[in-house]
Write a protein that holds these residues in place. Structure first.
Motif, mmCIF file in Angstrom:
data_model
loop_
_atom_site.group_PDB
_atom_site.id
_atom_site.type_symbol
_atom_site.label_atom_id
_atom_site.label_comp_id
_atom_site.label_asym_id
_atom_site.label_seq_id
_atom_site.Cartn_x
_atom_site.Cartn_y
_atom_site.Cartn_z
ATOM 1 N N LEU A 37 84.661 6.652 93.712
ATOM 2 C CA LEU A 37 84.360 5.237 93.883
ATOM 3 C C LEU A 37 85.375 4.597 94.812
ATOM 4 O O LEU A 37 86.586 4.654 94.552
ATOM 5 N N VAL A 38 84.906 3.996 95.905
ATOM 6 C CA VAL A 38 85.774 3.292 96.844
ATOM 7 C C VAL A 38 85.198 1.909 97.094
ATOM 8 O O VAL A 38 84.018 1.665 96.875
ATOM 9 N N GLU A 39 86.048 1.017 97.597
ATOM 10 C CA GLU A 39 85.617 -0.364 97.758
ATOM 11 C C GLU A 39 84.554 -0.534 98.835
ATOM 12 O O GLU A 39 83.577 -1.249 98.637
ATOM 13 N N ALA A 78 80.697 2.367 87.438
ATOM 14 C CA ALA A 78 81.207 3.330 86.455
ATOM 15 C C ALA A 78 80.226 3.503 85.303
ATOM 16 O O ALA A 78 80.018 4.621 84.804
ATOM 17 N N ALA A 79 79.586 2.408 84.884
ATOM 18 C CA ALA A 79 78.604 2.501 83.797
ATOM 19 C C ALA A 79 77.400 3.328 84.227
ATOM 20 O O ALA A 79 76.849 4.105 83.425
ATOM 21 N N LEU A 80 76.973 3.183 85.474
ATOM 22 C CA LEU A 80 75.789 3.904 85.951
ATOM 23 C C LEU A 80 76.066 5.382 86.194
ATOM 24 O O LEU A 80 75.221 6.233 85.899
ATOM 25 N N LEU A 81 77.231 5.683 86.729
ATOM 26 C CA LEU A 81 77.504 7.047 87.172
ATOM 27 C C LEU A 81 78.328 7.869 86.194
ATOM 28 O O LEU A 81 78.325 9.098 86.271
ATOM 29 N N ARG A 89 81.769 13.035 86.718
ATOM 30 C CA ARG A 89 83.194 12.739 86.652
ATOM 31 C C ARG A 89 83.476 11.633 87.659
ATOM 32 O O ARG A 89 82.950 11.644 88.779
ATOM 33 N N LEU A 90 84.291 10.661 87.273
ATOM 34 C CA LEU A 90 84.614 9.542 88.150
ATOM 35 C C LEU A 90 86.075 9.599 88.577
ATOM 36 O O LEU A 90 86.964 9.856 87.770
ATOM 37 N N THR A 91 86.283 9.370 89.845
ATOM 38 C CA THR A 91 87.621 9.150 90.372
ATOM 39 C C THR A 91 87.490 8.114 91.471
ATOM 40 O O THR A 91 86.396 7.598 91.703
ATOM 41 N N ARG A 104 89.900 -1.622 83.843
ATOM 42 C CA ARG A 104 88.982 -2.187 82.855
ATOM 43 C C ARG A 104 87.583 -1.596 82.989
ATOM 44 O O ARG A 104 86.922 -1.303 81.983
ATOM 45 N N GLY A 105 87.133 -1.424 84.243
ATOM 46 C CA GLY A 105 85.797 -0.886 84.453
ATOM 47 C C GLY A 105 85.655 0.533 83.942
ATOM 48 O O GLY A 105 84.659 0.876 83.282
ATOM 49 N N LEU A 106 86.622 1.376 84.208
ATOM 50 C CA LEU A 106 86.556 2.758 83.743
ATOM 51 C C LEU A 106 86.722 2.830 82.228
ATOM 52 O O LEU A 106 86.072 3.645 81.564
ATOM 53 N N GLU A 107 87.567 1.974 81.670
ATOM 54 C CA GLU A 107 87.738 1.963 80.215
ATOM 55 C C GLU A 107 86.428 1.577 79.523
ATOM 56 O O GLU A 107 86.013 2.226 78.547
#
Length: 204
Positions: A37-39, A78-81, A89-91, A104-107
């Protein structure tokens, strides 16, 4: 590569309230395991250019870089993926001032806090790694030296540090940040890759 872009488009549509199925089907077809995930698009250009310079094909490795259109969208993506969505896996990569949004989003998505932080932003990291003289050489090679000199002579730029002027210049024309996301990374010595970018690619 076309299918990777189709996946990004499908995720963007899903995040905007569209259907989940196209993104899910493309993720399966591509064998995706990880979403980075990037801006925005300039970060995407930098990550993919460095991966290519390192001989990496991220799609073959099951990795897709996903620009979100801003750090405040990280919770939605983050919720979708992540664990409760496609199960990837998210990074990711973020600016220091946006670190709280990522945390907060990943948590909330139940995903590990697995992201890499740039001190100001990725352009700042690249400018420091290259040095301002080298960046100005790139402006010259891209036939933008006159535009750059006109910019730094503006009253608002007087007295500002050169690296700050460069970062502002990169944002003054549509598409310039994306273009230089590629060019600055292409000019790097590979032993001087900024730590957040090197660590991100080392983790996927």
């Amino acid at each position: 590569m076309g299918d990777v872009w189709a996946f990004r488009d499908a995720v963007g549509g899903w995040a905007a309230g569209g259907a989940a199925e196209p993104a899910g089907e493309l993720a399966r077809q591509l064998g995706l395991r990880t979403a980075v995930l990037v801006e925005g698009a300039s970060d995407l250009a930098a990550v993919e250019t460095l991966a290519a310079r390192l001989g990496r094909d991220l799609a073959v490795d099951g990795v897709c870089v996903v620009p979100m259109g801003g750090a405040m969208s990280v919770g939605r993506y983050a919720a979708l993926l992540g664990p409760d969505g496609l199960g990837l896996r998210l990074t990711g990569l973020c600016d220091e001032r946006e670190q709280g949004y990522y945390a907060r989003g990943l948590e909330r998505a139940g995903a590990p806090q697995d992201f890499y932080v740039c001190v100001a932003d990725l352009e700042d990291e690249l400018i420091r790694a290259l040095g301002t003289d080298r960046v100005e050489e790139i402006f010259r090679s891209e036939d933008e030296l006159r535009a750059w000199r006109t910019f730094v002579n503006q009253p608002a730029q007087q007295g500002r540090p050169r690296d700050h002027q460069i970062r502002r210049f990169l944002s003054t024309r549509s598409g310039r940040k994306i273009r230089y996301g590629d060019l600055l990374v292409a000019a790097l010595d590979l032993d001087r890759v900024p730590a957040p970018l090197a660590d991100l690619l080392g983790s996927v």
